[in-house]
Design a protein around this motif. Structure first.
Motif, PDB file in Angstrom:
ATOM      1  N   PRO A   1      -3.304   0.222  -3.362  1.00 55.46           N
ATOM      2  CA  PRO A   1      -2.829  -1.384  -2.996  1.00 55.46           C
ATOM      3  C   PRO A   1      -1.720  -1.792  -4.679  1.00 55.46           C
ATOM      4  CG  PRO A   1      -4.967  -0.841  -3.218  1.00 55.46           C
ATOM      5  CD  PRO A   1      -5.069   0.127  -3.805  1.00 55.46           C
ATOM      6  N   TYR A   2      -1.114  -2.246  -4.061  1.00 60.22           N
ATOM      7  CA  TYR A   2      -0.710  -2.993  -5.274  1.00 60.22           C
ATOM      8  C   TYR A   2      -0.085  -4.456  -4.523  1.00 60.22           C
ATOM      9  CZ  TYR A   2       0.340   2.120  -7.277  1.00 60.22           C
ATOM     10  OH  TYR A   2      -0.713   2.891  -7.794  1.00 60.22           O
ATOM     11  N   VAL A   3      -0.204  -5.526  -6.306  1.00 61.67           N
ATOM     12  CA  VAL A   3       0.058  -6.806  -5.512  1.00 61.67           C
ATOM     13  C   VAL A   3       1.164  -7.247  -6.313  1.00 61.67           C
ATOM     14  CG1 VAL A   3      -1.058  -8.703  -6.015  1.00 61.67           C
ATOM     15  CG2 VAL A   3      -2.492  -7.351  -5.646  1.00 61.67           C
ATOM     16  N   VAL A   4       2.342  -6.999  -5.655  1.00 57.91           N
ATOM     17  CA  VAL A   4       3.186  -7.995  -5.999  1.00 57.91           C
ATOM     18  C   VAL A   4       3.381  -9.322  -5.881  1.00 57.91           C
ATOM     19  CG1 VAL A   4       4.861  -5.516  -6.164  1.00 57.91           C
ATOM     20  CG2 VAL A   4       4.041  -6.971  -4.001  1.00 57.91           C
ATOM     21  N   LEU A   5       4.690 -10.357  -6.592  1.00 58.38           N
ATOM     22  CA  LEU A   5       4.899 -11.082  -6.087  1.00 58.38           C
ATOM     23  C   LEU A   5       6.106 -11.376  -5.228  1.00 58.38           C
ATOM     24  CD1 LEU A   5       5.473 -12.136  -9.570  1.00 58.38           C
ATOM     25  CD2 LEU A   5       4.099 -13.381  -7.600  1.00 58.38           C
ATOM     26  N   THR A   6       6.091 -12.709  -3.932  1.00 59.72           N
ATOM     27  CA  THR A   6       6.710 -12.691  -3.090  1.00 59.72           C
ATOM     28  C   THR A   6       8.418 -13.339  -3.487  1.00 59.72           C
ATOM     29  OG1 THR A   6       4.762 -12.143  -2.117  1.00 59.72           O
ATOM     30  CG2 THR A   6       6.737 -12.756  -0.600  1.00 59.72           C
ATOM     31  N   PRO A   7       9.169 -13.172  -3.169  1.00 60.84           N
ATOM     32  CA  PRO A   7       9.833 -11.761  -2.499  1.00 60.84           C
ATOM     33  C   PRO A   7       9.736 -11.126  -3.797  1.00 60.84           C
ATOM     34  CG  PRO A   7      10.839 -13.266  -2.351  1.00 60.84           C
ATOM     35  CD  PRO A   7      10.201 -14.557  -3.027  1.00 60.84           C
ATOM     36  N   SER A   8       9.367  -9.907  -2.890  1.00 60.92           N
ATOM     37  CA  SER A   8      10.055  -8.643  -3.670  1.00 60.92           C
ATOM     38  C   SER A   8      10.911  -7.177  -3.045  1.00 60.92           C
ATOM     39  CB  SER A   8       8.871  -7.848  -4.563  1.00 60.92           C
ATOM     40  OG  SER A   8       8.602  -8.934  -5.884  1.00 60.92           O
ATOM     41  N   SER A   9      11.494  -6.476  -3.766  1.00 63.20           N
ATOM     42  CA  SER A   9      11.907  -5.496  -3.159  1.00 63.20           C
ATOM     43  C   SER A   9      11.605  -4.444  -4.108  1.00 63.20           C
ATOM     44  CB  SER A   9      13.549  -5.578  -2.503  1.00 63.20           C
ATOM     45  OG  SER A   9      14.396  -4.453  -2.089  1.00 63.20           O
ATOM     46  N   PHE A  10      11.437  -2.597  -3.080  1.00 62.99           N
ATOM     47  CA  PHE A  10      11.189  -1.911  -4.347  1.00 62.99           C
ATOM     48  C   PHE A  10      12.063  -1.027  -3.987  1.00 62.99           C
ATOM     49  CE2 PHE A  10       7.650  -4.884  -5.369  1.00 62.99           C
ATOM     50  CZ  PHE A  10       6.976  -5.529  -6.526  1.00 62.99           C
ATOM     51  N   GLU A  11      12.568  -0.345  -4.984  1.00 62.16           N
ATOM     52  CA  GLU A  11      12.681   1.516  -4.773  1.00 62.16           C
ATOM     53  C   GLU A  11      12.174   2.511  -4.704  1.00 62.16           C
ATOM     54  OE1 GLU A  11      17.349   3.182  -4.532  1.00 62.16           O
ATOM     55  OE2 GLU A  11      17.039   4.404  -6.194  1.00 62.16           O
ATOM     56  N   ILE A  12      11.448   3.248  -4.428  1.00 61.79           N
ATOM     57  CA  ILE A  12       9.987   4.238  -4.300  1.00 61.79           C
ATOM     58  C   ILE A  12      10.564   5.454  -4.139  1.00 61.79           C
ATOM     59  CG2 ILE A  12       7.865   4.730  -3.639  1.00 61.79           C
ATOM     60  CD1 ILE A  12       8.086   1.412  -4.966  1.00 61.79           C
ATOM     61  N   SER A  13      10.885   6.341  -5.734  1.00 59.48           N
ATOM     62  CA  SER A  13      11.107   7.475  -5.453  1.00 59.48           C
ATOM     63  C   SER A  13      11.029   8.209  -6.572  1.00 59.48           C
ATOM     64  CB  SER A  13      13.139   6.791  -6.057  1.00 59.48           C
ATOM     65  OG  SER A  13      12.739   6.832  -7.631  1.00 59.48           O
ATOM     66  N   HIS A  14      10.815   9.692  -6.371  1.00 63.65           N
ATOM     67  CA  HIS A  14       9.981  10.644  -7.401  1.00 63.65           C
ATOM     68  C   HIS A  14      10.990  11.965  -7.774  1.00 63.65           C
ATOM     69  CE1 HIS A  14       6.917  13.273  -9.148  1.00 63.65           C
ATOM     70  NE2 HIS A  14       7.942  14.084  -9.117  1.00 63.65           N
ATOM     71  N   SER A  15      11.648  12.020  -9.059  1.00 59.15           N
ATOM     72  CA  SER A  15      12.035  12.599  -9.501  1.00 59.15           C
ATOM     73  C   SER A  15      11.432  13.417 -10.663  1.00 59.15           C
ATOM     74  CB  SER A  15      13.601  12.527 -10.323  1.00 59.15           C
ATOM     75  OG  SER A  15      14.358  13.286 -10.233  1.00 59.15           O
ATOM     76  N   SER A  16      11.209  15.075 -10.552  1.00 64.02           N
ATOM     77  CA  SER A  16      10.651  15.722 -11.603  1.00 64.02           C
ATOM     78  C   SER A  16      11.231  16.783 -11.607  1.00 64.02           C
ATOM     79  CB  SER A  16       9.561  16.253 -11.468  1.00 64.02           C
ATOM     80  OG  SER A  16       8.732  15.925 -10.751  1.00 64.02           O
ATOM     81  N   THR A  17      10.300  17.765 -12.576  1.00 68.79           N
ATOM     82  CA  THR A  17      10.812  19.156 -13.172  1.00 68.79           C
ATOM     83  C   THR A  17      11.319  20.058 -11.600  1.00 68.79           C
ATOM     84  OG1 THR A  17      10.596  18.800 -15.743  1.00 68.79           O
ATOM     85  CG2 THR A  17      11.348  21.425 -14.493  1.00 68.79           C
TER      86      THR A  17
ATOM     87  N   ARG B   1       0.625  -1.381  -0.131  1.00 66.36           N
ATOM     88  CA  ARG B   1       0.109   0.227  -0.125  1.00 66.36           C
ATOM     89  C   ARG B   1       0.781   1.435  -0.320  1.00 66.36           C
ATOM     90  NH1 ARG B   1      -5.464  -1.450   1.386  1.00 66.36           N
ATOM     91  NH2 ARG B   1      -5.715   1.120   1.275  1.00 66.36           N
ATOM     92  N   ILE B   2       0.566   1.806  -1.066  1.00 66.48           N
ATOM     93  CA  ILE B   2       1.866   3.149  -0.950  1.00 66.48           C
ATOM     94  C   ILE B   2       1.111   4.406  -0.929  1.00 66.48           C
ATOM     95  CG2 ILE B   2       3.629   3.639  -2.730  1.00 66.48           C
ATOM     96  CD1 ILE B   2       4.568   1.494  -4.271  1.00 66.48           C
ATOM     97  N   THR B   3       1.412   4.970  -0.091  1.00 68.32           N
ATOM     98  CA  THR B   3       0.761   7.017  -0.529  1.00 68.32           C
ATOM     99  C   THR B   3       2.080   7.707  -1.172  1.00 68.32           C
ATOM    100  OG1 THR B   3      -0.323   5.996   1.561  1.00 68.32           O
ATOM    101  CG2 THR B   3       0.160   8.266   1.142  1.00 68.32           C
ATOM    102  N   VAL B   4       1.708   7.839  -2.134  1.00 71.44           N
ATOM    103  CA  VAL B   4       2.598   9.344  -2.740  1.00 71.44           C
ATOM    104  C   VAL B   4       2.061  10.496  -2.039  1.00 71.44           C
ATOM    105  CG1 VAL B   4       3.899  10.378  -4.310  1.00 71.44           C
ATOM    106  CG2 VAL B   4       3.462   7.748  -4.805  1.00 71.44           C
ATOM    107  N   ALA B   5       2.755  11.268  -1.100  1.00 69.93           N
ATOM    108  CA  ALA B   5       2.701  12.823  -0.841  1.00 69.93           C
ATOM    109  C   ALA B   5       2.948  13.671  -1.937  1.00 69.93           C
ATOM    110  CB  ALA B   5       3.342  12.783   0.587  1.00 69.93           C
ATOM    111  N   ASN B   6       2.204  13.966  -1.798  1.00 67.79           N
ATOM    112  CA  ASN B   6       2.332  15.775  -3.093  1.00 67.79           C
ATOM    113  C   ASN B   6       1.939  15.723  -4.233  1.00 67.79           C
ATOM    114  OD1 ASN B   6       2.095  17.219  -0.466  1.00 67.79           O
ATOM    115  ND2 ASN B   6       3.876  16.854  -0.096  1.00 67.79           N
TER     116      ASN B   6
END
Length: 346
Positions: A187-203, A161-166
């Protein structure tokens, strides 16, 4: 004849014994519970999403764009073949480009449970971190009548369950995604095991990367990505605010129109008022009350005013030569083609 019959009987017995031995060895390795799980992990390691789903007996809904009534973008995943309940969540992260790196897979333990199922634990390197995951599997018939088939008791899926603020945009392991709504858990369904680097980069926006690891089949992991205004956005707002204040300072009146500063006078002015900027408000940005907006809170600055004034009491002339303090606030919103709209809040 008798000698040949004995010879053939011995040969046939050896063939049957060899076959039985081979079946036992294969069932204890490749077609064992651990071999079944290892084949699933191997599919993940080579980013073979289709094979991993097939081994785990997971079927995705045909319409991946379908969404649930709650507006979360969640769609059901059929895992009944794996002996599991239906899971609801976005399929967006179920793509090869978003899969993790899995190396050095080793069996830790294998236990037979009272109900005949088996609990298998593997240790491995998940995106460089040593990780351990436990799976429970059970027999599911046989192949060719001799080789054991297995299935997961709990499907190897995790809800993230990913919350992206702003903002609504984020990246996971280098792939770009959009949540249904900002500041709302999706909510996002992912296969187990998984690892994600969550980030944001824009202008104009950025976020410190966070790592989300999904290592428990059937579990739920929560993550929140805090997206803030980057230095480029702050610098551009600063330039535009400074330019607007400089423009205000060109007005030859005591109370410049549409400006945050001014100086009322009880006495009569003798000369033309001359404004200049003494100190500009230092821009900082926080999320606004509306989605996609950013606010520069009321921030102190100072403008300098020079003007000669005549006293209405005795007619004497003096010079007003002082800094005039003020506070300025601005609302910043995004315009097309990476432009900013800056609106004064005074």
């Amino acid at each position: 004849m008798r000698r040949e019959l004995v010879t053939w009987s011995i040969v046939l017995g050896l063939i049957i014994a060899a076959f039985i031995t081979t079946v036992l060895i294969v069932n204890a390795t490749l077609f064992s519970s651990s071999g079944y799980v290892r084949s699933y992990l191997a599919a993940l390691a080579r980013h073979d999403m289709a094979s991993a789903l097939q081994i785990a007996d997971i079927e995705l809904a045909e319409d991946l764009g379908a969404s649930s009534d709650d507006g979360s973008g969640a769609t059901p995943i059929d895992t009944t073949g794996a002996g599991s309940i239906l899971l609801a969540g976005s399929h967006d992260l179920l793509r090869p480009s978003a899969l993790s790196t899995i190396d050095d897979v080793d069996l830790v333990s294998r236990e037979v449970n009272a109900d005949g199922s088996e609990t298998v634990t593997f240790v491995f390197e998940l995106d460089g971190d040593t990780t351990e995951t436990t799976f429970t599997v059970q027999r599911d018939g046989s192949r060719f009548g001799v080789f054991a088939d297995w299935k997961f008791v709990t499907a190897p899926l995790t809800i993230v369950r990913i919350t992206v603020a702003n903002t609504q945009e984020f990246s996971a392991n280098g792939s770009e995604f959009v949540t249904p709504a900002q500041d709302v858990p999706a909510p996002y369904v992912v296969l187990t095991p998984s690892s994600f680097e969550i980030s944001h980069s824009s202008t104009f926006l950025t976020a410190d990367p966070i790592t989300v690891a999904a290592t428990e089949p059937g579990g739920t992991v929560r993550a929140r990505l805090e997206v803030v205004a980057n230095q480029a956005m702050v610098a551009q707002v600063q330039r535009e605010v400074d330019a607007a204040l400089d423009e205000c300072a060109t007005q030859v009146v005591l109370l410049p129109t549409g400006c945050p500063f001014g100086q009322p006078m009880a006495n009569r002015i003798v000369t033309t008022p001359e404004w200049s900027m003494a100190s500009y408000p230092e821009v900082s940005l926080v999320p606004g009350s509306e989605a996609g907006s950013w606010l520069m809170p009321a921030t102190d600055g100072a403008a300098h005013l020079t003007v000669d004034v005549r006293s209405i009491f005795d007619g004497s002339v003096s010079t007003f030569d002082k800094d005039v303090s003020f506070a300025a606030s601005y609302l910043v919103t995004f315009a097309p083609e990476d432009q900013l709209t800056i609106t004064p809040q005074y």
